[in-house]
Write a protein that holds these residues in place. Structure first.
Motif, mmCIF file in Angstrom:
data_model
loop_
_atom_site.group_PDB
_atom_site.id
_atom_site.type_symbol
_atom_site.label_atom_id
_atom_site.label_comp_id
_atom_site.label_asym_id
_atom_site.label_seq_id
_atom_site.Cartn_x
_atom_site.Cartn_y
_atom_site.Cartn_z
ATOM 1 N N LYS A 1 4.080 10.285 7.413
ATOM 2 C CA LYS A 1 4.586 9.381 6.272
ATOM 3 C C LYS A 1 3.643 8.726 5.618
ATOM 4 O O LYS A 1 3.800 8.601 3.990
ATOM 5 C CB LYS A 1 5.194 8.102 7.054
ATOM 6 C CG LYS A 1 5.983 7.149 6.101
ATOM 7 C CD LYS A 1 6.498 6.062 7.058
ATOM 8 C CE LYS A 1 7.281 5.077 6.002
ATOM 9 N NZ LYS A 1 7.579 3.736 6.823
ATOM 10 N N SER A 2 2.463 8.669 5.983
ATOM 11 C CA SER A 2 1.271 8.258 4.813
ATOM 12 C C SER A 2 0.476 9.498 4.309
ATOM 13 O O SER A 2 -0.740 9.020 3.833
ATOM 14 C CB SER A 2 0.339 7.270 5.742
ATOM 15 O OG SER A 2 -0.259 7.964 6.772
ATOM 16 N N SER A 3 1.220 10.676 4.401
ATOM 17 C CA SER A 3 0.171 11.704 3.839
ATOM 18 C C SER A 3 0.425 12.069 2.294
ATOM 19 O O SER A 3 0.082 12.835 1.749
ATOM 20 C CB SER A 3 0.604 12.929 4.540
ATOM 21 O OG SER A 3 1.956 13.308 4.398
ATOM 22 N N VAL B 1 -1.156 15.294 1.455
ATOM 23 C CA VAL B 1 -2.404 15.796 2.240
ATOM 24 C C VAL B 1 -2.052 16.932 3.084
ATOM 25 O O VAL B 1 -1.310 16.615 4.019
ATOM 26 C CB VAL B 1 -3.246 14.923 2.410
ATOM 27 C CG1 VAL B 1 -4.521 15.251 3.270
ATOM 28 C CG2 VAL B 1 -3.397 13.701 1.446
ATOM 29 N N GLN B 2 -2.601 18.020 3.063
ATOM 30 C CA GLN B 2 -2.548 19.226 4.039
ATOM 31 C C GLN B 2 -3.375 18.895 5.240
ATOM 32 O O GLN B 2 -2.806 19.069 6.591
ATOM 33 C CB GLN B 2 -2.894 20.523 3.626
ATOM 34 C CG GLN B 2 -1.963 20.760 2.250
ATOM 35 C CD GLN B 2 -0.362 20.792 2.463
ATOM 36 O OE1 GLN B 2 -0.079 21.539 3.591
ATOM 37 N NE2 GLN B 2 0.277 20.003 1.965
ATOM 38 N N PHE B 3 -4.698 18.377 5.056
ATOM 39 C CA PHE B 3 -5.731 18.039 5.926
ATOM 40 C C PHE B 3 -6.798 17.652 5.540
ATOM 41 O O PHE B 3 -7.104 17.705 4.255
ATOM 42 C CB PHE B 3 -6.112 19.268 6.878
ATOM 43 C CG PHE B 3 -6.404 20.646 6.542
ATOM 44 C CD1 PHE B 3 -7.988 20.554 6.038
ATOM 45 C CD2 PHE B 3 -5.795 21.544 5.819
ATOM 46 C CE1 PHE B 3 -8.491 21.692 5.407
ATOM 47 C CE2 PHE B 3 -6.105 22.792 5.154
ATOM 48 C CZ PHE B 3 -7.491 22.727 4.739
ATOM 49 N N TYR C 1 -5.003 7.147 6.967
ATOM 50 C CA TYR C 1 -4.182 8.094 5.990
ATOM 51 C C TYR C 1 -3.892 9.347 6.812
ATOM 52 O O TYR C 1 -4.624 9.989 7.582
ATOM 53 C CB TYR C 1 -5.231 8.577 4.849
ATOM 54 C CG TYR C 1 -5.313 7.306 4.004
ATOM 55 C CD1 TYR C 1 -4.932 6.956 2.808
ATOM 56 C CD2 TYR C 1 -6.548 6.450 4.250
ATOM 57 C CE1 TYR C 1 -5.212 5.882 2.179
ATOM 58 C CE2 TYR C 1 -7.015 5.127 3.685
ATOM 59 C CZ TYR C 1 -6.296 4.949 2.651
ATOM 60 O OH TYR C 1 -6.599 3.873 1.974
ATOM 61 N N GLY C 2 -2.639 9.628 6.528
ATOM 62 C CA GLY C 2 -2.197 11.009 7.757
ATOM 63 C C GLY C 2 -2.210 12.053 6.769
ATOM 64 O O GLY C 2 -2.695 12.310 5.802
ATOM 65 N N SER C 3 -1.820 13.391 7.125
ATOM 66 C CA SER C 3 -1.775 14.666 6.856
ATOM 67 C C SER C 3 -0.610 15.432 7.109
ATOM 68 O O SER C 3 0.049 14.926 8.326
ATOM 69 C CB SER C 3 -2.920 15.309 6.808
ATOM 70 O OG SER C 3 -3.175 15.722 8.169
ATOM 71 N N SER D 1 0.768 -1.239 0.081
ATOM 72 C CA SER D 1 0.168 -0.020 0.073
ATOM 73 C C SER D 1 0.946 1.343 -0.131
ATOM 74 O O SER D 1 0.375 2.489 0.112
ATOM 75 C CB SER D 1 -0.860 0.199 1.306
ATOM 76 O OG SER D 1 -0.140 0.108 2.479
ATOM 77 N N LYS D 2 2.167 1.291 -0.031
ATOM 78 C CA LYS D 2 3.122 2.261 0.224
ATOM 79 C C LYS D 2 2.934 3.012 1.578
ATOM 80 O O LYS D 2 3.432 4.242 1.585
ATOM 81 C CB LYS D 2 2.987 3.321 -1.053
ATOM 82 C CG LYS D 2 2.843 2.831 -2.416
ATOM 83 C CD LYS D 2 4.276 1.919 -2.851
ATOM 84 C CE LYS D 2 4.181 1.268 -4.064
ATOM 85 N NZ LYS D 2 5.452 0.704 -4.188
ATOM 86 N N ARG D 3 2.288 2.472 2.507
ATOM 87 C CA ARG D 3 1.896 3.075 3.626
ATOM 88 C C ARG D 3 2.779 2.488 4.774
ATOM 89 O O ARG D 3 3.670 2.689 5.378
ATOM 90 C CB ARG D 3 0.740 3.387 4.161
ATOM 91 C CG ARG D 3 -0.004 4.346 2.922
ATOM 92 C CD ARG D 3 -1.387 4.293 3.402
ATOM 93 N NE ARG D 3 -2.205 5.302 2.318
ATOM 94 C CZ ARG D 3 -2.712 4.986 1.212
ATOM 95 N NH1 ARG D 3 -2.649 3.613 1.022
ATOM 96 N NH2 ARG D 3 -3.277 5.707 0.421
ATOM 97 N N ASN D 4 2.315 1.203 5.197
ATOM 98 C CA ASN D 4 2.889 0.501 6.390
ATOM 99 C C ASN D 4 3.828 -0.709 5.543
ATOM 100 O O ASN D 4 3.319 -1.833 5.604
ATOM 101 C CB ASN D 4 1.754 -0.105 7.106
ATOM 102 C CG ASN D 4 1.063 0.954 7.809
ATOM 103 O OD1 ASN D 4 1.523 1.875 8.240
ATOM 104 N ND2 ASN D 4 0.010 0.651 7.912
ATOM 105 N N ILE D 5 4.720 -0.519 4.708
ATOM 106 C CA ILE D 5 5.377 -1.291 3.983
ATOM 107 C C ILE D 5 6.291 -2.291 4.980
ATOM 108 O O ILE D 5 6.006 -3.519 4.437
ATOM 109 C CB ILE D 5 6.594 -0.514 3.182
ATOM 110 C CG1 ILE D 5 5.967 0.624 2.282
ATOM 111 C CG2 ILE D 5 7.336 -1.456 2.410
ATOM 112 C CD1 ILE D 5 6.902 1.554 1.565
ATOM 113 N N GLU D 6 7.118 -2.066 5.795
ATOM 114 C CA GLU D 6 7.561 -2.846 6.553
ATOM 115 C C GLU D 6 6.667 -4.059 7.285
ATOM 116 O O GLU D 6 7.190 -5.235 6.894
ATOM 117 C CB GLU D 6 8.239 -2.392 7.775
ATOM 118 C CG GLU D 6 9.185 -1.164 7.460
ATOM 119 C CD GLU D 6 8.736 0.252 7.229
ATOM 120 O OE1 GLU D 6 7.549 0.272 7.206
ATOM 121 O OE2 GLU D 6 9.630 1.181 6.908
ATOM 122 N N THR D 7 5.626 -3.570 7.777
ATOM 123 C CA THR D 7 4.595 -4.656 8.347
ATOM 124 C C THR D 7 4.043 -5.530 7.392
ATOM 125 O O THR D 7 3.979 -6.744 7.430
ATOM 126 C CB THR D 7 3.606 -3.960 9.114
ATOM 127 O OG1 THR D 7 4.166 -3.038 10.216
ATOM 128 C CG2 THR D 7 2.655 -4.938 9.646
#
Length: 297
Positions: A262-264, A284-286, A252-254, A110-116
């Motif tokens: 990291k996930s923004s 993503v800003q917010f 999903y972060g911002s 998913s390009k977000r939690n790559i390690e896990t």
């Protein structure tokens, strides 16, 4: 680049600066590299390359003593064996960590939690490899039934039992100007803190008005442009701003949520007038929640 330098330029550039033994060391190394980097190998050539590398190591030990024989110099004596087992060096990675990076990079994530996600994929693959190599067919079939993917949840579950004919029928219905083929459901999401009530600047409000015009095919106007009463739908400034968005198990972060920055980073797709799709990277800003009141609501 290193290959070109060693095979073509190393001897002409450095030869006059080297002593007799160092000249032989370089000559043996260049000769071995010329054989090992070729795309077609014969066993006699591999034997020749091994002899050159062995003589090179002997000369290094003779001139610079045994403590200068590094692990890489020892490992180079096994390159010919590797080439004999796995074909020319150009067809496989010479370093194990580079090979592992190539394998890991081929896995979808998913390009977000790559390690896990990569750890889970490796565990699942090792689990399947064990059963494929150690179980008979009856046990294997039973095991695969247990570990097969679970059915989808929520609105996605409706797609599990669809046949291709049903998909085609749905597509035909969607082209008919009738509401029988349409429906709505609550968006399965959760806006997460940090949150605060704030106001949008005019340039963002204009973009939001343009989005509503396209989505609902109604006449929307920003609140700052209202001078006299009219029948247009007014879009106000006020929003509730959030730092994170959770959709099912994914967060999903911002920029506003430092721990999830990291996930923004996203890739946004924009459909052009000619139907082509352009992809732009951004951050993503917010996230925000905005309320409007339609005419029929």
């Amino acid at each position: 680049m290193w290959k070109t330098f060693i095979l073509i330029f190393a001897i002409p550039i450095t030869w006059s600066f080297l002593g007799e033994i160092d000249q032989k060391i370089l000559a043996y190394f260049v000769c071995a590299c010329k054989v090992l980097t070729s795309r077609a190998l014969q066993k006699s050539e591999l034997d020749k390359a091994f002899t050159k590398l062995l003589e090179m190591n002997k000369l290094i030990e003779k001139k610079y003593r045994q403590e200068k024989i590094s692990p890489n110099l020892h490992l180079c004596l096994h390159i010919c064996e590797c080439a004999f087992d796995y074909e020319p060096l150009s067809s496989f990675w010479c370093f194990s960590f580079e090979r592992m990076n190539g394998i890991l990079g081929s896995y979808k994530n998913s390009k977000r939690n790559i390690e896990t996600e990569l750890i889970k994929i490796m565990i699942e693959n090792s689990f399947l490899d064990y059963f494929l190599t150690n179980c008979d067919d009856n046990i294997l079939n039973t095991t695969l039934d247990i570990i097969k993917p679970r059915k989808s949840a929520g609105s996605l579950a409706a797609l599990d039992d669809f046949t291709s004919d049903e998909y085609q029928n749905f597509l035909r219905l969607s082209l008919i100007e009738d509401e029988s083929a349409y429906g709505t459901e609550r968006f399965s999401r959760l806006l997460m803190k940090l949150c605060k009530e704030t106001c949008l600047p005019n340039y963002i409000l204009d973009l939001l008005v343009e989005f509503y015009d396209s989505l609902y095919e109604e006449n929307f106007v920003p609140i700052y442009s209202i001078t006299v009463p009219n029948n247009d739908i007014v879009v106000n400034y006020k929003i509730i701003q959030y730092g994170r968005l959770k959709i099912r198990a994914d967060i999903y972060g911002s920029v506003q949520a430092a721990r999830h920055e990291k996930s923004s980073y996203i890739l946004a797709r924009f459909v052009q007038e000619d139907g082509s799709i352009d992809i732009y990277s951004g951050q993503v800003q917010f996230y925000f929640e905005h309320t409007i009141y339609l005419k029929n609501s």
